[in-house]
Design an enzyme around this catalytic site. Sequence first.
Site, PDB file in Angstrom:
ATOM      1  N   ASN A   9      53.960  46.432 -34.358  1.00 28.55           N
ATOM      2  CA  ASN A   9      54.235  44.747 -34.761  1.00 28.55           C
ATOM      3  C   ASN A   9      55.677  44.733 -34.540  1.00 28.55           C
ATOM      4  OD1 ASN A   9      54.479  42.708 -36.199  1.00 28.55           O
ATOM      5  ND2 ASN A   9      54.110  43.353 -38.175  1.00 28.55           N
ATOM      6  N   HIS A  96      49.969  38.710 -42.908  1.00 29.29           N
ATOM      7  CA  HIS A  96      51.051  39.728 -43.265  1.00 29.29           C
ATOM      8  C   HIS A  96      51.929  39.270 -44.374  1.00 29.29           C
ATOM      9  CE1 HIS A  96      54.666  42.091 -42.773  1.00 29.29           C
ATOM     10  NE2 HIS A  96      53.941  42.927 -41.899  1.00 29.29           N
ATOM     11  N   GLU A 145      49.377  47.503 -46.899  1.00 31.04           N
ATOM     12  CA  GLU A 145      50.880  47.472 -46.631  1.00 31.04           C
ATOM     13  C   GLU A 145      51.536  47.000 -48.189  1.00 31.04           C
ATOM     14  OE1 GLU A 145      52.251  47.031 -42.541  1.00 31.04           O
ATOM     15  OE2 GLU A 145      51.738  44.938 -43.280  1.00 31.04           O
ATOM     16  N   GLY A 151      59.372  48.071 -44.545  1.00 36.86           N
ATOM     17  CA  GLY A 151      60.658  48.043 -44.015  1.00 36.86           C
ATOM     18  C   GLY A 151      61.967  48.728 -45.136  1.00 36.86           C
ATOM     19  N   SER A 183      56.679  51.745 -43.277  1.00 36.58           N
ATOM     20  CA  SER A 183      57.824  52.567 -43.282  1.00 36.58           C
ATOM     21  C   SER A 183      57.229  54.059 -42.574  1.00 36.58           C
ATOM     22  CB  SER A 183      58.524  53.027 -44.373  1.00 36.58           C
ATOM     23  OG  SER A 183      59.106  51.984 -44.801  1.00 36.58           O
ATOM     24  N   GLY A 204      55.987  48.756 -38.000  1.00 34.17           N
ATOM     25  CA  GLY A 204      56.835  47.498 -37.951  1.00 34.17           C
ATOM     26  C   GLY A 204      58.142  48.317 -37.013  1.00 34.17           C
TER      27      GLY A 204
HETATM   28  P1  PGA Z   1      57.780  48.780 -41.315  1.00 34.50           P
HETATM   29  O1  PGA Z   1      56.721  47.472 -41.159  1.00 34.50           O
HETATM   30  O2  PGA Z   1      57.331  49.828 -40.367  1.00 34.50           O
HETATM   31  O3  PGA Z   1      58.967  48.291 -40.938  1.00 34.50           O
HETATM   32  O4  PGA Z   1      57.749  49.143 -42.749  1.00 34.50           O
HETATM   33  C1  PGA Z   1      55.443  47.321 -41.485  1.00 34.50           C
HETATM   34  C2  PGA Z   1      54.960  46.132 -41.376  1.00 34.50           C
HETATM   35  O5  PGA Z   1      55.352  45.154 -41.930  1.00 34.50           O
HETATM   36  O6  PGA Z   1      54.057  45.927 -40.570  1.00 34.50           O
END
Ligand code: PGA
Length: 220
Positions: A9, A96, A145, A151, A183, A204
């Site tokens: 993503n 999301h 998530e 993030g 993450s 992400g």
């Molecule tokens: P991240 O995001 O891997 O940066 O934590 C995942 C997402 O929001 O789909």
Amino acid sequence: MGNHLILANWKSNKSVIEALGWLKMLNISETNLENKEVIVCPSFTALQEVSKFVAENSLPVKIGTQDVSPFKEGSYTGEINAIQIKEFAKYVLIGHSERRENFHEDDNVLANKVSIAVSSGVIPIYCVSDVGMKIPSEVKIVAYEPLSAIGTGNSDTPEDANSVAKAIKDANANITSVLYGGSVTPENVANFTKMENIDGVLVGKASLDASDFSKIVQNA
Ligand code: PGA
């Protein structure tokens, strides 16, 4: 249970040139892909070029979008509808947490998006951040998530993610797959994908780098 889904993503990142550069650097081969399906979700501006590059180079990658209009085609300035998405993409992310929070998308809007995607032949991947959230009945694939993990570098524990995935499946008979997102890295991905109730990952930040994402696919 079907293939594990490994999603990149990209969120609101990458020019067309950067997107094509990423595809050129992607290092996955059929041998890495047994029982795995790799899905790339670019921005709408890069969708057509990404789709063309994937087709012309026979890359083992499917395409998803990060959003879809809750309306059909018509007078909805600025929106990209499900029929337009279907020209390029197999999947669409819906719900999301960044869209729920920043764009105030509620359960009604999200249910409309799901219905329109399904009736147009685009498969929704529906994101939830906890086990109690409402999931429209047409949804078959969910991404769990937790907000604290997106993030932040603080992923959920695989055990917790697995028990939430199980609870989501137990509460919703139509759901065939639950992915984990938050993450995910090349180092921790296998801890999640080896869990019984986790059927893939939504990535992400670590998906922005083609080499990191290739490692995630290899290690998943
Ligand atoms: P991240 O995001 O891997 O940066 O934590 C995942 C997402 O929001 O789909």
